[in-house]
Each structure stands twice: as structure tokens, then as C-alpha cells.
Write a protein that holds these residues in place. Structure first.
Motif, PDB file in Angstrom:
ATOM      1  N   LEU A 205      -9.650 -30.818  21.949  1.00  0.00           N
ATOM      2  CA  LEU A 205     -10.953 -30.952  21.300  1.00  0.00           C
ATOM      3  C   LEU A 205     -10.941 -30.290  19.924  1.00  0.00           C
ATOM      4  O   LEU A 205     -11.499 -30.827  18.963  1.00  0.00           O
ATOM      5  N   ALA A 206     -10.272 -29.151  19.810  1.00  0.00           N
ATOM      6  CA  ALA A 206     -10.161 -28.480  18.512  1.00  0.00           C
ATOM      7  C   ALA A 206      -9.398 -29.355  17.515  1.00  0.00           C
ATOM      8  O   ALA A 206      -9.775 -29.443  16.339  1.00  0.00           O
ATOM      9  N   VAL A 207      -8.350 -30.024  17.974  1.00  0.00           N
ATOM     10  CA  VAL A 207      -7.575 -30.918  17.101  1.00  0.00           C
ATOM     11  C   VAL A 207      -8.448 -32.077  16.624  1.00  0.00           C
ATOM     12  O   VAL A 207      -8.459 -32.425  15.440  1.00  0.00           O
ATOM     13  N   VAL A 208      -9.204 -32.669  17.540  1.00  0.00           N
ATOM     14  CA  VAL A 208     -10.063 -33.809  17.183  1.00  0.00           C
ATOM     15  C   VAL A 208     -11.169 -33.369  16.227  1.00  0.00           C
ATOM     16  O   VAL A 208     -11.470 -34.060  15.250  1.00  0.00           O
ATOM     17  N   ASN A 209     -11.774 -32.219  16.488  1.00  0.00           N
ATOM     18  CA  ASN A 209     -12.829 -31.722  15.594  1.00  0.00           C
ATOM     19  C   ASN A 209     -12.281 -31.456  14.196  1.00  0.00           C
ATOM     20  O   ASN A 209     -12.937 -31.764  13.194  1.00  0.00           O
ATOM     21  N   ASP A 210     -11.090 -30.908  14.119  1.00  0.00           N
ATOM     22  CA  ASP A 210     -10.455 -30.669  12.820  1.00  0.00           C
ATOM     23  C   ASP A 210     -10.184 -31.996  12.108  1.00  0.00           C
ATOM     24  O   ASP A 210     -10.415 -32.127  10.906  1.00  0.00           O
ATOM     25  N   TYR A 211      -9.724 -32.980  12.856  1.00  0.00           N
ATOM     26  CA  TYR A 211      -9.439 -34.301  12.274  1.00  0.00           C
ATOM     27  C   TYR A 211     -10.712 -34.954  11.741  1.00  0.00           C
ATOM     28  O   TYR A 211     -10.731 -35.463  10.619  1.00  0.00           O
ATOM     29  N   THR A 212     -11.779 -34.939  12.530  1.00  0.00           N
ATOM     30  CA  THR A 212     -13.017 -35.590  12.083  1.00  0.00           C
ATOM     31  C   THR A 212     -13.637 -34.849  10.905  1.00  0.00           C
ATOM     32  O   THR A 212     -14.240 -35.471  10.034  1.00  0.00           O
ATOM     33  N   LYS A 213     -13.464 -33.531  10.862  1.00  0.00           N
ATOM     34  CA  LYS A 213     -13.978 -32.773   9.718  1.00  0.00           C
ATOM     35  C   LYS A 213     -13.191 -33.131   8.457  1.00  0.00           C
ATOM     36  O   LYS A 213     -13.765 -33.339   7.392  1.00  0.00           O
ATOM     37  N   THR A 214     -11.881 -33.240   8.581  1.00  0.00           N
ATOM     38  CA  THR A 214     -11.042 -33.600   7.441  1.00  0.00           C
ATOM     39  C   THR A 214     -11.299 -35.040   7.005  1.00  0.00           C
ATOM     40  O   THR A 214     -11.370 -35.333   5.814  1.00  0.00           O
ATOM     41  N   LYS A 215     -11.460 -35.914   7.970  1.00  0.00           N
ATOM     42  CA  LYS A 215     -11.715 -37.327   7.681  1.00  0.00           C
ATOM     43  C   LYS A 215     -13.104 -37.520   7.077  1.00  0.00           C
ATOM     44  O   LYS A 215     -13.327 -38.432   6.287  1.00  0.00           O
ATOM     45  N   GLY A 216     -14.030 -36.665   7.475  1.00  0.00           N
ATOM     46  CA  GLY A 216     -15.388 -36.765   6.964  1.00  0.00           C
ATOM     47  C   GLY A 216     -16.295 -37.638   7.806  1.00  0.00           C
ATOM     48  O   GLY A 216     -17.453 -37.836   7.474  1.00  0.00           O
ATOM     49  N   SER A 217     -15.758 -38.163   8.893  1.00  0.00           N
ATOM     50  CA  SER A 217     -16.556 -39.041   9.744  1.00  0.00           C
ATOM     51  C   SER A 217     -15.943 -39.088  11.135  1.00  0.00           C
ATOM     52  O   SER A 217     -14.735 -38.998  11.298  1.00  0.00           O
ATOM     53  N   SER A 218     -16.814 -39.240  12.106  1.00  0.00           N
ATOM     54  CA  SER A 218     -16.321 -39.421  13.472  1.00  0.00           C
ATOM     55  C   SER A 218     -16.626 -40.833  13.960  1.00  0.00           C
ATOM     56  O   SER A 218     -16.604 -41.098  15.160  1.00  0.00           O
ATOM     57  N   ALA A 219     -16.910 -41.730  13.029  1.00  0.00           N
ATOM     58  CA  ALA A 219     -17.219 -43.115  13.387  1.00  0.00           C
ATOM     59  C   ALA A 219     -16.032 -43.748  14.100  1.00  0.00           C
ATOM     60  O   ALA A 219     -14.895 -43.633  13.659  1.00  0.00           O
TER      61      ALA A 219
END
Length: 145
Positions: free
Chosen positions: A122-136
Motif C-alpha cells: 500500500l505504501a508503494v502504491v500511495n507513493d506511485y499515485t502521489k508521484t503520478k499525480g492521479s489515482s485514476a
């Protein structure tokens, strides 16, 4: 009479040549096929997942993704963090294209992890979506108990 003998001789030579060719083809095909190896049939991302699942750890669906790029990047990031994963339906988006990226659907890619790795994943995914700027296009499932 001699023409019948010649025709028979040609037929025998043709049959013998065909049999030799077929036998040679069969032997070369057998040499070209590598021995079945379960490790070769499982990609690197999934190998550790299956080994740990066979050892008794419980798996759960973790993500539903509508984009192959997100899937590849997240699976690579999880692998780098030492979190094995397994995906289903990774190639279905090639057939349906923009339809699967527009909305989360039953055609989306499903990524599974082992429950013991949930918090780190979950921490990896949250970091990815924060870097990507979207969780769409990324749906995270809650941790199973």
C-alpha cells in the motif's frame, strides 16, 4: 514392361525419401522443444508469489488497474520492494483498448499480493499515485483479515 519396373523403382525411392524426411523432421522438432520447466512458465514477478502461497501464505486481490503501463510500473516497483505479486487479464486491454481505460470494469487487470505484504504494498502504491499525480484507473482493495 521395363516402364512398369522404372515406375515402381521411382515410387520406392520416393516413399523411402519421404519416410526419411519425415523422420528427420520429427527428430529436429523434438530437439527444438525445450524440456518443460515450471519456472520457465512463470514470470519473475509471480515466481516468489507462488512459492510463498504454496508454503501456506494467504493471497488477496490488491489492485484493479485499467492501464497496462500502471500495472507494469507498479508490479516492477513491488518487485523492487521485495513484494511478490501475480496479475490476471494483463493482455485483455489490448483487445478492448480505450474502453477499459475509461472506466474500471470487469475487463480490468487484477493484481494480487500476499496479505502479509499488504501494508508495504500500500505504501508503494500511495507513493506511485502521489508521484503520478492521479489515482485514476487504480482501485485499491482493503486488507482482508
Amino acid at each position: 514392361m521395363s516402364s512398369i519396373i522404372i515406375i515402381c523403382a521411382v515410387a520406392v525411392v520416393c516413399f523411402a525419401g519421404y519416410a526419411a524426411w519425415k523422420n528427420r523432421k520429427k527428430q529436429s522438432a523434438a530437439e527444438d522443444v525445450p524440456a518443460s520447466d515450471d519456472a520457465k512458465n512463470t514470470d519473475e514477478f509471480s515466481k516468489a508469489f507462488f512459492e510463498r502461497a504454496q508454503a501456506g501464505e494467504t493471497a488477496q486481490q490488491f489492485l484493479q488497474l485499467s492501464n497496462q503501463t500502471d500495472c507494469a510500473l507498479l508490479q516492477g516497483m513491488l518487485q523492487s520492494a521485495g513484494i511478490p505479486s501475480y496479475t490476471d487479464f494483463t493482455h485483455i486491454n489490448k483487445f478492448y483498448g480505450p474502453l477499459t481505460e475509461a472506466t474500471p470494469s470487469g475487463l480490468s487487470i487484477r493484481l494480487q499480493i500476499l496479505i502479509n505484504d499488504y501494508d508495504d504494498a500500500l505504501a508503494v502504491v500511495n507513493d506511485y499515485t502521489k508521484t503520478k499525480g492521479s489515482s485514476a484507473g487504480i482501485t485499491v482493495y482493503p486488507k482482508q483479515q
